[in-house]
Design an enzyme around this catalytic site. Structure first.
Site, PDB file in Angstrom:
ATOM      1  N   GLY A   1       0.803  -0.706   0.320  1.00 12.79           N
ATOM      2  CA  GLY A   1       0.291   0.200  -0.008  1.00 12.79           C
ATOM      3  C   GLY A   1       0.602   0.956   0.239  1.00 12.79           C
ATOM      4  O   GLY A   1       0.634   2.354  -0.533  1.00 12.79           O
ATOM      5  N   ASP A   2       2.159   1.421   0.879  1.00 16.96           N
ATOM      6  CA  ASP A   2       2.829   2.506   0.821  1.00 16.96           C
ATOM      7  C   ASP A   2       3.417   2.642  -0.983  1.00 16.96           C
ATOM      8  O   ASP A   2       3.881   3.672  -1.249  1.00 16.96           O
ATOM      9  CB  ASP A   2       4.413   2.231   1.772  1.00 16.96           C
ATOM     10  CG  ASP A   2       3.471   1.382   3.085  1.00 16.96           C
ATOM     11  OD1 ASP A   2       1.831   2.500   3.865  1.00 16.96           O
ATOM     12  OD2 ASP A   2       4.588   1.102   3.887  1.00 16.96           O
TER      13      ASP A   2
END
Length: 311
Positions: free
Chosen positions: A251-252
């Site tokens: 997600g980062d």
């Protein structure tokens, strides 16, 4: 430059074992240590993509000293700059244990050190100074003990006052308070979005998040990719195939994809394709904050972006 804020930075430790069994002794096949916390992961991916990134937040104690040292060795040819504010407490550690047989990861996260009002004020001075030269800001991750639940809302408003686009990636009450400050983009996962809105259907939940204040919503859907809802329209994309590996930090990497494409002036479908390809390529990397470049370059042209009616 892009500023990434990690108020609860961590030293990420990844162990790889052939098979993880409860209540059993394990021989670790491989160990990796990386500067961690969501915003630090974002910055390292941005640096690898060729974008200058400045990391702000807190670091302290022996673990904080290791964070500073590792940040100096980040990929990207010196494009990741360290602007972490010193604190008295010891920065936290996170431990990920990867079962290489199944591909599953067990994650153990410490709470983080207490941040005093004086330390918060020192950080605010650094943050507002960085906004003067920032092209975008990412506010990422959990809040450490001692900080008010509305801290992210304050940082969103400061970025808006400086006319800097701001992305918020957090969950729970900090997300609820932060979204009311009208960030340009929020990037929750499906669980965080459902917790915020009460709706489990992603399109409906994204619409509700925009009604509550977000100017745009990019919802991570795990292996099903990402949904984007904006005032100009909606799109959804998924990787062309399901990949086995370590999803920590995927997600980062998606946040880094969205931000890098934003400052490059790319349209939303291209931003979404980059975010999904980077997220998938991160699953194949050994640790958070990294991505398999060869896989990313192969996946990017194969990510299909479809238009969605989001209302």
């Amino acid at each position: 430059m892009i500023v990434t804020v990690t108020l609860n930075a961590a030293l990420d430790i990844t162990y790889r074992v052939p098979r993880l069994r409860p209540a059993a002794e394990h021989r670790v096949a491989e160990t990796a240590e990386r500067p961690g916390g969501k915003g630090l992961n974002v910055a390292r991916v941005l640096g690898a993509l060729g974008h200058r990134a400045v990391v702000a937040g807190f670091a302290g104690g022996p673990v904080g000293a290791v964070l500073h040292e590792l940040l100096g060795d980040s990929p990207g040819g010196g494009l990741v700059e360290d602007a972490l504010t010193p604190i008295a407490g010891n920065s936290r550690r996170t431990l990920g244990v990867v079962d290489t047989g199944s591909g599953n990861t067990t994650q153990l996260n410490e709470a983080g050190p207490y941040v005093t009002p004086d330390e918060w004020d020192a950080f605010l001075g650094t943050y507002t100074g960085l906004l003067a030269d920032a092209s975008a800001v990412a506010l990422c991750g959990s809040l450490p003990p001692g900080l008010a639940v509305g801290s992210y809302a304050s940082l969103v408003r400061a970025a808006q006052a400086a006319d800097v686009p701001v992305l918020l990636d957090t969950g729970g009450e900090p997300l609820r308070r932060g979204i009311a400050a009208r960030p340009d983009l929020v990037k929750p996962n499906a669980e965080e979005l459902a917790g915020l809105t009460g709706f489990t259907e992603p399109v409906r939940a994204a619409r509700e998040a925009r009604r509550r204040g977000a100017r745009a919503v990019a919802a991570s859907l795990g292996p099903d990719g990402m949904l984007v809802s904006t005032a100009d329209g909606g799109w959804q994309a998924a990787p062309p195939e399901r990949l086995r590996g370590n999803p920590t930090g995927a997600g980062d990497s998606a946040v880094a994809g969205l931000l890098s494409a934003l400052v490059e002036g790319l349209p939303w479908p291209d931003r979404l394709a980059r975010a999904v390809a980077l997220s998938a390529a991160t699953v194949l990397a050994p640790a958070a904050g990294e991505f398999d470049r060869e896989a990313y370059e192969a996946l990017l042209p194969r990510v299909a972006v479809t238009e969605r009616v989001v209302g």
